[in-house]
Structures are given as C-alpha cells and as structure tokens.
Design an enzyme around this catalytic site. Sequence first.
Site, PDB file in Angstrom:
ATOM      1  N   ASP A  86       0.851  -1.194   0.000  1.00 54.00           N
ATOM      2  CA  ASP A  86       0.000   0.000   0.000  1.00 54.00           C
ATOM      3  C   ASP A  86       0.889   1.247   0.000  1.00 54.00           C
ATOM      4  O   ASP A  86       2.017   1.213  -0.504  1.00 54.00           O
ATOM      5  CB  ASP A  86      -0.965  -0.054   1.186  1.00 54.00           C
ATOM      6  CG  ASP A  86      -2.290   0.630   0.897  1.00 54.00           C
ATOM      7  OD1 ASP A  86      -2.335   1.875   0.959  1.00 54.00           O
ATOM      8  OD2 ASP A  86      -3.282  -0.065   0.612  1.00 54.00           O
ATOM      9  N   LYS A 107      -4.046  -0.484  -7.137  1.00 54.83           N
ATOM     10  CA  LYS A 107      -5.036   0.159  -6.276  1.00 54.83           C
ATOM     11  C   LYS A 107      -4.810   1.657  -6.374  1.00 54.83           C
ATOM     12  O   LYS A 107      -3.764   2.168  -5.979  1.00 54.83           O
ATOM     13  CB  LYS A 107      -4.867  -0.315  -4.828  1.00 54.83           C
ATOM     14  CG  LYS A 107      -5.751   0.417  -3.824  1.00 54.83           C
ATOM     15  CD  LYS A 107      -5.449  -0.034  -2.400  1.00 54.83           C
ATOM     16  CE  LYS A 107      -6.222   0.803  -1.380  1.00 54.83           C
ATOM     17  NZ  LYS A 107      -5.909   0.402   0.021  1.00 54.83           N
ATOM     18  N   ASP A 152      -5.918   5.269  -5.221  1.00 57.75           N
ATOM     19  CA  ASP A 152      -6.626   6.044  -4.211  1.00 57.75           C
ATOM     20  C   ASP A 152      -7.066   7.391  -4.778  1.00 57.75           C
ATOM     21  O   ASP A 152      -6.843   7.683  -5.955  1.00 57.75           O
ATOM     22  CB  ASP A 152      -5.717   6.213  -2.989  1.00 57.75           C
ATOM     23  CG  ASP A 152      -6.480   6.262  -1.680  1.00 57.75           C
ATOM     24  OD1 ASP A 152      -7.673   6.646  -1.693  1.00 57.75           O
ATOM     25  OD2 ASP A 152      -5.896   5.926  -0.629  1.00 57.75           O
ATOM     26  N   ASP A 186     -12.638   4.153   5.149  1.00 58.61           N
ATOM     27  CA  ASP A 186     -11.618   3.181   5.508  1.00 58.61           C
ATOM     28  C   ASP A 186     -12.042   2.410   6.751  1.00 58.61           C
ATOM     29  O   ASP A 186     -12.603   2.984   7.697  1.00 58.61           O
ATOM     30  CB  ASP A 186     -10.294   3.879   5.831  1.00 58.61           C
ATOM     31  CG  ASP A 186      -9.615   4.454   4.600  1.00 58.61           C
ATOM     32  OD1 ASP A 186     -10.104   4.221   3.481  1.00 58.61           O
ATOM     33  OD2 ASP A 186      -8.593   5.138   4.768  1.00 58.61           O
TER      34      ASP A 186
END
Length: 419
Positions: free
Chosen positions: A78, A154, A156, A213
């Site tokens: 991440d 991923k 964001d 989240d």
Amino acid sequence: MMQIFLVFAGVVSCAVALDNGLALTPPMGWLTWQRFRCITDCKQYPNECISEALIKRTADIMLSEGYLDAGYNYVGIDDCWLEKKRDENDRLVPDRERFPNGMKAIADYLHDKGFKFALYQDYGNMTCMGYPGVLGYEAIDVQTFAEWDVDYIKLDGCYIDIAKMDTGYPHFGKLMNESGRPMVYSCSWPAYQKEPDYASIAKHCNLWRNWDDIQDSWSSLSTIMTWFAENQDTFAKYAGPGNWNDPDMLIIGNYGLSLDQAKVQMAIWSMLAAPLFMSVDLATIRPEFKEILLNRDIIAIDQDVLGKQGLRVWNGSRCEIWRRELSDGSYALAFVNRRDDGTPYVIKASFEAMDIPEQAYEVQDLYKEDADRTFGPDGEFSTRVNPLGVKYFKFVPKKSNEILQESQNQKKNYSVNKI
C-alpha cells in the site's frame, strides 16, 4: 512526456471500458496498510516497516502455511513505498533503502512463488501520505507499472478535485488497457463522492472502495456493515464477475476484534462477494484467527462463480439476517447478533424473513459449531447466536427423491417401533 505518449499511441486500442477479463471472482490476498500503515523506520521497527523484507517474509509464510493454496494469491504494498521525488526522467522511484532491489525484483520474487503483485498509487498529485501521485504522469506511470510486472493497481483518491474523478479514473483504466500488461484495477473513486455513478464505475473498474476506511475496531466494522446494508439497493446490482463492491480490508487477527467479531467479518465479507485482503502480521497471528481466514467453506461462498452479492433481508431486535444466492441453487445465510447483553440470543426466522423458497433444506454450519440438520418444508428456523457474533449456514435444497426416501425411512422406523 510526448515520447511516452507516442509509445502508447502505437498500441492504442478502441477499448474504452476496462473489460480486461480479470477478477472474475473477488480478488484475494494480503495488503500492508491496515496492520503496518506507514511504518518506514526500519531501524526501530525492523519487522514492521514497509520494505522488501516484509513483503518477502509475508509471501514465504503465505506459501508455507496454506494461504496461497486457500486462494490468497495477491501480495500488495500500500502507501509509503516511494521516494519523495521522481527521478530525472519523471519516473517513480521506490524507497532506495527499504526496497534496494526495486519493484521488478519483488514482482519476480512473488511470481516465482506463485503469487501476483499488487501496488498502491493515488490519482492526485500526492498519495494520501504525501508521496508522489500519478496526476500529470498517468501514461509514464502505467508504463512503469507494466515494466515492473505489476498485476494489480489500487488507485486512491487523495489530493485531487473530486469533480475530475468521473473522467480521470476511466482515463487511467484506458491506459492500463493499452499497456499490454493485464492488471486488475481497484478504484477508490466512489469512496470520495456523495452520489457515485456506479454504472460508470462498474464499466471502468474491476473493484471499487465504496465508503470509509476500515479501522481496527468493532465499531468501525459494524458501521461499515450498517452502511452497506442501508445502501445495498444502490450498488449491489453492479457486483458480478469482473466487478466488485469493496468494503475494505479484513482486520481479522489484529488487535480490535474478538473471536466472534472476527467470524462476523469473514461471514459478511463473503456474503457481500467482497475482495478478501488480509492485513495482519502473519508471523504472529493467533491460530484461532488463522483458522477463520483459512475456512475453505466460507472462502467458497465468497468465490462463488455466480458472483451475486448478498443482501441484508431482515433486521429486528438488534439482529440481522443476510442472504446470498449461490451458483449451485443453494443459499448462504448469516444470522448476526448485534446485541451485547451478555448471553446468546435465539433468532427464529420464517422462510419469508430469510427470503428463500419454502422447501426442504440440508443445513450446513460453515463454522462447524452446530451439527448439520434438515429444515423445512415448513416451520421456523431457529439458531442461538453469541453476543456480537454470527451463525453462518449454507442451505442446500433437498432433491425430491431424497425427501421421498427420508419419508419412507421414517415410515419403516415407525412400523418397526409399532411392532
């Protein structure tokens, strides 16, 4: 930048939507964020910092302890993997101390062991933790990810005008389509918007974060469950092979959930056909939590090829029933107790409350806490559920010949007893 554009233009396709043939069942794997956040001090926290060592150690454990075999095949980094500045060619640079061999070496390591490589970025000019984002560098970054053999991106949504997301996320997906590298596309697009266009999101993304989240607590998990239930009519219909609503990571095995609460998350995430991404230190996870994560029966529900998202179909007395239709004609049913009054609570449910056809079923307890039993074709189903816990069943319709045989056996037993 112009030179890179020409490279992509040479392989341009007419595809606008993602349509990449990937994520036909919800992706499964492991991500750094929830457990390790943005720990970058490897001197003080050598076993927890976001680093090549952490990724390799985790992949080794996933391979040796059965996680890969159970379906967890993505290993993901991440936020906080980057240097603070791009290089002289505008390329993203992995942190030179924590990732001394670069991202291609990590991809090679993972691929050699049978895993796929997932990587985080942000559509803004910075990631949420302040590292370089892709805005203004979309083409060169997609090319870089392809060269690194990344399998999953991923993306964001920090530090960008929300109004630009409706065109920006599809544009990035188009570049991914044109890269020549199959990459799953995970979008945070709707999580930042008040009224997301789910039809467009499903057209351009493989999965998408819908809402807040998750944090390492029951209150966070419970709030997300409530939000998904109360808004299910808006987005559940867009879930299916290649497209998944994402309620965020599994927090099972960390600090915030009891054993019963961890069972709730695994049950409801599989009910939602959610991506199953663990975020836990697999080197120190307790065996009882590991057992939940490796429950093959529940993983099979999540990975059901029909891909139809489950729904909350009943809500009362601070308890809930969730129901999901499966490809073999059976139903997954989760009975959730939101009560905390100190004793197991009996939930009695009619066929109408469970929203399943009135017929006879073989009922299998997916957590193996109760013996399998037969239920129907009439009456109420009853189960006793721990406080802040779940009972999770698969209702398998009994065939007419099985019911006939059962009836004949009962008659035989009655005759013998009568004599």
